[in-house]
Enzyme design. Structure first.
Site, PDB file in Angstrom:
ATOM      1  CG  ASP A  46      49.153  24.019   3.697  1.00  0.00           C
ATOM      2  OD1 ASP A  46      49.550  23.269   4.672  1.00  0.00           O
ATOM      3  OD2 ASP A  46      49.857  24.220   2.436  1.00  0.00           O
ATOM      4  CE1 TYR A  51      54.301  25.744  -1.577  1.00  0.00           C
ATOM      5  CE2 TYR A  51      52.399  26.402  -0.139  1.00  0.00           C
ATOM      6  CZ  TYR A  51      53.247  25.554  -0.795  1.00  0.00           C
ATOM      7  OH  TYR A  51      52.857  24.062  -0.617  1.00  0.00           O
ATOM      8  CG  HIS A 109      58.056  22.076   1.604  1.00  0.00           C
ATOM      9  ND1 HIS A 109      57.478  23.339   1.089  1.00  0.00           N
ATOM     10  CD2 HIS A 109      57.094  21.447   0.890  1.00  0.00           C
ATOM     11  CE1 HIS A 109      56.529  23.588   0.470  1.00  0.00           C
ATOM     12  NE2 HIS A 109      56.223  22.358   0.005  1.00  0.00           N
ATOM     13  CE  LYS A 232      45.949  28.789  -7.100  1.00  0.00           C
ATOM     14  NZ  LYS A 232      45.823  28.889  -8.505  1.00  0.00           N
ATOM     15  CB  SER A 233      40.249  28.239  -6.091  1.00  0.00           C
ATOM     16  OG  SER A 233      39.675  28.809  -7.201  1.00  0.00           O
ATOM     17  CB  VAL A 234      43.323  32.911  -7.446  1.00  0.00           C
ATOM     18  CG1 VAL A 234      44.438  32.556  -6.902  1.00  0.00           C
ATOM     19  CG2 VAL A 234      43.121  32.590  -8.916  1.00  0.00           C
ATOM     20  NE  ARG A 238      37.564  26.800 -11.041  1.00  0.00           N
ATOM     21  CZ  ARG A 238      38.238  26.736 -11.836  1.00  0.00           C
ATOM     22  NH1 ARG A 238      39.619  27.496 -11.716  1.00  0.00           N
ATOM     23  NH2 ARG A 238      38.105  26.725 -13.136  1.00  0.00           N
ATOM     24  CG  ASN A 242      36.876  24.001  -4.049  1.00  0.00           C
ATOM     25  OD1 ASN A 242      36.092  23.586  -4.817  1.00  0.00           O
ATOM     26  ND2 ASN A 242      37.962  24.486  -4.441  1.00  0.00           N
TER      27      ASN A 242
END
Ligand SMILES: NC(=O)c1ccc[n+]([C@@H]2O[C@H](COP(=O)([O-])OP(=O)(O)OC[C@H]3O[C@@H](n4cnc5c(N)ncnc54)[C@H](OP(=O)(O)O)[C@@H]3O)[C@@H](O)[C@H]2O)c1
Length: 278
Positions: A46, A51, A109, A232-234, A238, A242
């Site tokens: 997504d 962004y 959006h 979301k994770s960088v 995680r 997830n």
């Protein structure tokens, strides 16, 4: 590796119920973060023009060795491009930046109810895009019940999804109910409220009972409610954590306790009042 269930949208298109969100992933890190997610097994990404990181998503998909058809990709029309011709041009630009010939899902959006372009005009542009085959599904984001009802009354195609803020502190059940009534799938953004709900004692208690992490419990709650999520994770660990949501189940009592945490607390803007244009 977990098997992610799919949900059939109202036009018959299948969407993986779990995806990977890239809001606030810096453009220079997006290719790497998306590649990590694809390696872990995510097949739904997504992104949004807002962004500023669509390019990294397209690059990751090409570098992953996966076929374009194996990954469901969503992007969104930025605020400021709601006029018919601007919306078509912005969609073309998103495709160009992603390096794709189609999107799986393209969303408005924000409804921006206070600007001088009516979102019905914007939706008619998305209907044209859909009919051209270059977006396999179209939908909206942050639409309230009255916005959805106007679209359904005044246009031809019912949105496939409505992507709205949902987490245990904002269950958003009124809008979810209208989505369901109209045949629109709910996508829950900020599913862990950007981390805000993870220290809640109800969540940590249920996590302990199931020998799971708080994030897994909250994401599993969304899955059992039938919503589509894309945390979301960088952080690779995680991203892996997830993804492990499909080998345990919350009881009806657990589900009720988490839902009862609702306090109508938004982490993002109120769509009725948000008219920001970049
Ligand atoms: N349509 C809209 O208007 C809209 C608005 C907001 C978001 N979205 C979409 O929804 C996606 C998800 O929402 P979001 O990014 O706002 O928030 P989120 O997924 O609820 O939370 C992301 C935050 O939680 C942390 N995190 C992730 N997994 C974790 C875990 N297992 N344990 C502890 N912390 C964890 C991340 O940290 P690290 O990254 O540092 O690991 C990050 O700070 C977005 O990426 C975007 O695709 C849409």
């Amino acid at each position: 590796m977990s098997t992610v269930p799919t949900i059939a949208l109202n036009n018959g298109v299948s969407i993986p119920q779990l995806g990977f969100g890239v809001y606030q992933v810096p453009p220079e890190d997006t290719k790497g973060a998306t590649l990590t997610a694809l390696e872990v097994g995510y097949r739904h990404i997504d992104t949004a023009e807002m962004y500023g990181n669509e390019r990294g998503v397209g690059e990751a998909l090409r570098e992953s060795g996966l076929e374009r058809s194996e990954v469901f990709v969503t992007s969104k029309l930025n605020n400021g491009f709601h006029a018919h011709d601007d919306a078509i041009a912005a969609f073309d630009e998103s495709l160009e930046v992603l390096g794709f010939d189609h999107l799986d899902l393209f969303l408005i959006h924000w409804p921006l109810p206070g600007i001088d372009v009516d979102f019905v005009e914007t939706w008619q542009a998305l209907e044209e895009i859909y009919r051209s085959g270059r977006a396999k599904s179209i939908g909206v984001s942050n639409f309230q019940a009255n916005h959805l009802r106007r679209l359904v009354q005044e246009t031809e195609i019912v949105p496939a999804v409505n992507q709205i803020e949902v987490h245990p502190y904002l269950t958003n059940d009124d809008v979810r109910a209208v989505n369901t009534e109209l045949g629109i799938a709910t996508e829950a953004w900020s599913p862990i409220a950007q981390g805000l709900v993870l220290d809640d004692p109800v969540v940590t208690g249920i996590a302990k009972d199931h020998d799971r992490t708080p994030a897994q419990v909250v994401l599993r709650w969304h899955i059992q409610r039938g919503d589509i999520v894309f945390p979301k994770s960088v952080t690779r660990s995680r991203v892996e954590e997830n993804f492990e949501l499909f080998d345990f189940e919350l009881s009806t009592a657990d589900m009720g306790l988490i839902t009862a945490l609702n306090k109508d607390e938004r982490t993002g803007p109120n769509p009725d009042e948000f008219n920001w244009i970049p």
